[in-house]
Design a protein around this motif. Structure first.
Motif, mmCIF file in Angstrom:
data_model
loop_
_atom_site.group_PDB
_atom_site.id
_atom_site.type_symbol
_atom_site.label_atom_id
_atom_site.label_comp_id
_atom_site.label_asym_id
_atom_site.label_seq_id
_atom_site.Cartn_x
_atom_site.Cartn_y
_atom_site.Cartn_z
ATOM 1 N N GLY A 72 3.340 6.905 -11.644
ATOM 2 C CA GLY A 72 2.014 6.617 -12.158
ATOM 3 C C GLY A 72 1.505 5.216 -11.899
ATOM 4 N N TYR A 73 2.205 4.451 -11.069
ATOM 5 C CA TYR A 73 1.769 3.091 -10.755
ATOM 6 C C TYR A 73 0.660 3.126 -9.692
ATOM 7 C CZ TYR A 73 5.572 0.918 -13.367
ATOM 8 O OH TYR A 73 6.411 0.498 -14.361
ATOM 9 N N THR A 74 -0.201 2.126 -9.762
ATOM 10 C CA THR A 74 -1.307 2.008 -8.808
ATOM 11 C C THR A 74 -1.083 0.790 -7.921
ATOM 12 O OG1 THR A 74 -2.866 2.989 -10.379
ATOM 13 C CG2 THR A 74 -3.799 1.718 -8.556
ATOM 14 N N LYS A 75 -1.237 0.990 -6.621
ATOM 15 C CA LYS A 75 -1.127 -0.126 -5.690
ATOM 16 C C LYS A 75 -2.463 -0.840 -5.592
ATOM 17 C CE LYS A 75 -0.089 -1.415 -0.914
ATOM 18 N NZ LYS A 75 0.225 -0.929 0.452
ATOM 19 N N GLN A 76 -2.448 -2.149 -5.802
ATOM 20 C CA GLN A 76 -3.648 -2.974 -5.661
ATOM 21 C C GLN A 76 -3.766 -3.447 -4.212
ATOM 22 O OE1 GLN A 76 -5.479 -2.933 -8.357
ATOM 23 N NE2 GLN A 76 -3.855 -1.974 -9.565
ATOM 24 N N ASN B 285 0.451 -18.878 3.450
ATOM 25 C CA ASN B 285 1.755 -19.148 2.849
ATOM 26 C C ASN B 285 2.508 -17.909 2.390
ATOM 27 O OD1 ASN B 285 1.357 -21.978 3.081
ATOM 28 N ND2 ASN B 285 0.092 -21.938 1.239
ATOM 29 N N GLU B 286 1.786 -16.819 2.104
ATOM 30 C CA GLU B 286 2.481 -15.656 1.553
ATOM 31 C C GLU B 286 1.649 -14.382 1.705
ATOM 32 O OE1 GLU B 286 1.616 -15.743 -3.159
ATOM 33 O OE2 GLU B 286 2.715 -17.495 -2.388
ATOM 34 N N ILE B 287 2.367 -13.262 1.583
ATOM 35 C CA ILE B 287 1.746 -11.942 1.536
ATOM 36 C C ILE B 287 2.230 -11.274 0.254
ATOM 37 C CG2 ILE B 287 1.320 -9.785 2.769
ATOM 38 C CD1 ILE B 287 2.500 -11.111 5.264
ATOM 39 N N THR B 288 1.319 -10.674 -0.505
ATOM 40 C CA THR B 288 1.682 -10.097 -1.799
ATOM 41 C C THR B 288 1.136 -8.687 -1.939
ATOM 42 O OG1 THR B 288 1.626 -12.292 -2.823
ATOM 43 C CG2 THR B 288 1.589 -10.390 -4.299
ATOM 44 N N ALA B 289 2.006 -7.757 -2.346
ATOM 45 C CA ALA B 289 1.594 -6.406 -2.711
ATOM 46 C C ALA B 289 1.859 -6.243 -4.204
ATOM 47 C CB ALA B 289 2.378 -5.366 -1.919
ATOM 48 N N LEU B 290 0.859 -5.773 -4.947
ATOM 49 C CA LEU B 290 0.946 -5.666 -6.408
ATOM 50 C C LEU B 290 0.835 -4.209 -6.834
ATOM 51 C CD1 LEU B 290 0.887 -6.945 -9.289
ATOM 52 C CD2 LEU B 290 -1.605 -7.088 -9.023
ATOM 53 N N TYR B 291 1.678 -3.823 -7.800
ATOM 54 C CA TYR B 291 1.672 -2.472 -8.354
ATOM 55 C C TYR B 291 1.609 -2.580 -9.873
ATOM 56 C CZ TYR B 291 3.502 -1.682 -3.693
ATOM 57 O OH TYR B 291 3.679 -1.689 -2.320
ATOM 58 N N THR B 292 0.666 -1.853 -10.484
ATOM 59 C CA THR B 292 0.502 -1.930 -11.932
ATOM 60 C C THR B 292 0.647 -0.553 -12.568
ATOM 61 O OG1 THR B 292 -1.909 -1.717 -11.671
ATOM 62 C CG2 THR B 292 -0.998 -3.952 -11.843
ATOM 63 N N GLY B 293 1.239 -0.565 -13.757
ATOM 64 C CA GLY B 293 1.452 0.660 -14.519
ATOM 65 C C GLY B 293 1.888 0.276 -15.908
ATOM 66 N N ASP B 294 3.023 0.819 -16.367
ATOM 67 C CA ASP B 294 3.564 0.424 -17.665
ATOM 68 C C ASP B 294 3.893 -1.065 -17.681
ATOM 69 O OD1 ASP B 294 3.336 3.008 -18.555
ATOM 70 O OD2 ASP B 294 5.393 3.548 -18.034
ATOM 71 N N ASN B 295 4.330 -1.569 -16.545
ATOM 72 C CA ASN B 295 4.478 -3.004 -16.320
ATOM 73 C C ASN B 295 3.983 -3.285 -14.905
ATOM 74 O OD1 ASN B 295 6.577 -1.653 -15.078
ATOM 75 N ND2 ASN B 295 8.081 -3.257 -15.443
ATOM 76 N N ARG C 249 9.477 -8.853 -7.709
ATOM 77 C CA ARG C 249 9.286 -9.453 -9.025
ATOM 78 C C ARG C 249 8.728 -8.401 -9.997
ATOM 79 N NH1 ARG C 249 5.346 -14.456 -8.158
ATOM 80 N NH2 ARG C 249 3.950 -12.680 -7.832
ATOM 81 N N THR C 250 8.896 -8.682 -11.273
ATOM 82 C CA THR C 250 8.302 -7.820 -12.286
ATOM 83 C C THR C 250 7.838 -8.667 -13.462
ATOM 84 O OG1 THR C 250 8.629 -5.831 -13.647
ATOM 85 C CG2 THR C 250 10.476 -7.372 -13.503
ATOM 86 N N CYS C 251 6.839 -8.165 -14.183
ATOM 87 C CA CYS C 251 6.369 -8.823 -15.402
ATOM 88 C C CYS C 251 5.673 -7.775 -16.268
ATOM 89 C CB CYS C 251 5.416 -9.982 -15.101
ATOM 90 S SG CYS C 251 3.772 -9.490 -14.530
ATOM 91 N N GLY C 252 5.313 -8.157 -17.482
ATOM 92 C CA GLY C 252 4.617 -7.259 -18.378
ATOM 93 C C GLY C 252 3.127 -7.193 -18.061
ATOM 94 N N PRO D 247 -1.560 -8.048 -15.038
ATOM 95 C CA PRO D 247 -0.216 -8.599 -15.224
ATOM 96 C C PRO D 247 -0.275 -9.847 -16.100
ATOM 97 C CG PRO D 247 -0.627 -8.102 -12.911
ATOM 98 C CD PRO D 247 -1.939 -7.962 -13.607
ATOM 99 N N ASP D 248 0.746 -10.048 -16.937
ATOM 100 C CA ASP D 248 0.746 -11.245 -17.778
ATOM 101 C C ASP D 248 1.238 -12.477 -17.023
ATOM 102 O OD1 ASP D 248 3.530 -11.055 -17.654
ATOM 103 O OD2 ASP D 248 3.733 -10.248 -19.688
#
Length: 263
Positions: free
Chosen positions: A24-28, A35-45, A61-64, A70-71
């Protein structure tokens, strides 16, 4: 480099998506800068895969979550080194599989569980052969030495190989490379330390760094993270002291030995 790393990044993140999207996570949108490449996924965390171009390091990485965002109290749970000039799609596949396994958690196949037993959180415990192959991206002539070592010994003699083949080239490179090249090299060595097993950590701190003169050592390690610098400094105190040598590995025997009756 971006063309190459983008392909590898897609391979890695596809493995992550295959685990997260069914949950159930969504890819942003993928964010990319110099300097960097970032892929973000949001769901329960939240999970993110980040590739740092200067350090050539890819992290999971992970966070709440704070409502729908994301926090940003990110915790790194896995780290790998990826060099676009030396690594292939196969290494990217391995990284992606490791990240996916980390997200899935402890319920794994027996083989995967066995591979994980000796790992600490966030470490991949790459071995001395892996390290030597990475050094070959700086010193191509090492490839022939690595091939000879693998052909003549039942297991790779990491410390002996580093002493005989890597150390002289390492010292010469640090001595003659420019400041920018030396800083990038130091960053890569630190990344290899962080992802290495105990043998690799020992090779880096005791064999290689201790071969540098004091001024070279201080300059080379100036950018190290505090914990890594502390360990390197402690290892430096062992310079000149007798350390129990590596136990010799049994050389391989060849078919010719049987024909001559030597076995």
């Amino acid at each position: 480099m971006f063309m190459e790393i983008n392909k590898a990044f897609q391979i890695i993140t596809k493995k992550v998506e295959d685990v997260l999207v069914p949950k159930g996570y969504t890819k942003q949108d993928v964010a990319q800068s110099d300097n960097e490449i970032t892929a973000l996924y949001t769901g329960d965390n939240a999970y993110s895969v980040v590739y740092y171009t200067e350090k050539m390091r890819v992290v999971l990485r992970t966070c709440g979550m704070n409502e729908d965002e994301p926090d940003n109290a990110w915790k790194t749970i896995a780290t790998w080194l990826f060099d676009p000039d030396a690594d292939s799609d196969r290494e990217a596949e391995n990284i992606g599989e490791d990240f996916a396994e980390t997200i899935r958690g402890p319920k794994q196949t027996a083989v995967r569980q066995k591979q994980k037993k000796n790992r600490k959180d966030g470490e991949n415990n790459s071995d001395p052969l892996f390290f030597a192959n990475r050094m070959a991206s700086y010193f191509p002539e090492l490839r022939d030495d690595i091939a000879f070592e693998k052909a003549h010994y039942t297991s790779f003699r990491g410390v002996t190989f580093a002493e005989e083949y890597i150390k002289p080239k390492f010292v010469d490179y640090v001595h003659h490379s420019g400041k920018k090249a030396a800083e990038k090299f130091a960053s890569n060595i630190e990344a290899l330390y962080n992802t290495g097993d105990l043998d690799v950590k020992g090779i880096i701190t005791y064999v290689l760094l201790n071969a540098l003169e004091d001024d070279q050592y201080n300059e080379f390690t100036a950018g190290f993270e505090k914990d890594v610098k502390k360990i390197a400094d402690a290892a430096r105190k062992l310079r000149g002291k007798n350390i129990k040598p590596e136990k010799p590995k049994k050389p391989k025997q060849y078919i010719a030995d049987n024909l001559t009756g030597s076995r």
